[in-house]
Design a protein around this motif. Structure first.
Motif, PDB file in Angstrom:
ATOM      1  N   HIS A  67     -29.560 -24.636   8.017  1.00 52.27           N
ATOM      2  CA  HIS A  67     -28.891 -26.093   8.726  1.00 52.27           C
ATOM      3  C   HIS A  67     -28.145 -26.667   7.916  1.00 52.27           C
ATOM      4  O   HIS A  67     -28.516 -26.995   6.404  1.00 52.27           O
ATOM      5  N   THR A  81     -23.794 -31.272  11.681  1.00 51.79           N
ATOM      6  CA  THR A  81     -25.497 -31.447  12.942  1.00 51.79           C
ATOM      7  C   THR A  81     -26.514 -30.618  12.354  1.00 51.79           C
ATOM      8  O   THR A  81     -27.139 -30.250  11.775  1.00 51.79           O
ATOM      9  N   ASP A  82     -27.726 -31.655  12.366  1.00 49.89           N
ATOM     10  CA  ASP A  82     -29.629 -31.141  11.991  1.00 49.89           C
ATOM     11  C   ASP A  82     -30.084 -30.137  13.181  1.00 49.89           C
ATOM     12  O   ASP A  82     -30.432 -29.757  12.689  1.00 49.89           O
ATOM     13  N   LYS A  83     -28.982 -30.630  14.195  1.00 54.86           N
ATOM     14  CA  LYS A  83     -29.561 -29.312  15.067  1.00 54.86           C
ATOM     15  C   LYS A  83     -29.147 -28.104  15.494  1.00 54.86           C
ATOM     16  O   LYS A  83     -29.987 -26.968  16.147  1.00 54.86           O
ATOM     17  N   ASP A  84     -28.215 -27.548  15.397  1.00 60.71           N
ATOM     18  CA  ASP A  84     -27.986 -26.155  14.992  1.00 60.71           C
ATOM     19  C   ASP A  84     -27.977 -25.533  13.777  1.00 60.71           C
ATOM     20  O   ASP A  84     -27.839 -26.061  11.932  1.00 60.71           O
ATOM     21  N   TRP A  85     -27.839 -24.290  14.313  1.00 57.54           N
ATOM     22  CA  TRP A  85     -28.421 -23.328  13.228  1.00 57.54           C
ATOM     23  C   TRP A  85     -26.471 -22.663  12.351  1.00 57.54           C
ATOM     24  O   TRP A  85     -25.996 -22.701  13.131  1.00 57.54           O
ATOM     25  N   LYS A 148     -26.680 -21.572  18.159  1.00 53.84           N
ATOM     26  CA  LYS A 148     -27.640 -22.672  18.387  1.00 53.84           C
ATOM     27  C   LYS A 148     -29.453 -22.195  18.967  1.00 53.84           C
ATOM     28  O   LYS A 148     -28.925 -21.099  19.956  1.00 53.84           O
TER      29      LYS A 148
END
Length: 149
Positions: A67, A81-85, A148
């Motif tokens: 991340h 974004t802190d959601k996707d790798w 994702k």
């Protein structure tokens, strides 16, 4: 992430240190922090090596995922974004000096007891001591993508 300049200093050449230091200072002035966490190693391979009477260098192509994003002082994500790798491929070159001279300060010639020392305890000079350990001398981004999951 923690603006730990001394650790950065110990493991990089002057050129890389100055580059990363200026980036960190800019982030700090903007009251931002680059978060890189949850590293996953994918693969690595040695792709080049150089050797002469003064140093040895090894280049590695490395692929990792993590991340990677920037937050402001309230911890709100302002970039990335802190959601996707993020998946990164780097070519990293590590160098080690082969000169086995005494461990002395290059500025005042004082003996240094700690081979990892980054500051001379006598004259406060900053020291990059590649004679005793491997340091990162070059880092080149080869590829970057998002995953994702």
């Amino acid at each position: 992430m923690d603006f730990d300049y001394e650790t950065l200093r110990k493991w990089t050449t002057d050129e890389l240190y100055n580059l990363y230091h200026s980036q960190l200072v800019a982030l700090n002035l903007k009251k931002q922090k680059n978060i890189m966490k949850d590293f996953r190693f994918i693969c690595a391979e040695i792709v080049d090596q150089e050797y002469n009477d003064k140093k040895i260098s090894v280049s590695i192509n490395m692929r990792i995922e993590c991340h990677d994003y920037v937050v402001d002082k309230e911890e709100k994500v302002v970039r990335g974004t802190d959601k996707d790798w993020m998946i990164y491929s780097y070519k990293m070159t590590f160098t080690k000096g082969l000169d086995q001279k005494d461990n002395k300060c290059p500025n005042c010639n004082a003996p240094l007891e700690n081979v990892q020392s980054s500051v001379c305890p006598y004259c406060d000079s900053t020291i990059i001591n590649d004679k005793h350990d491997w340091i990162l001398s070059k880092k080149q981004m080869l590829e970057q993508s998002t995953s994702k999951y």
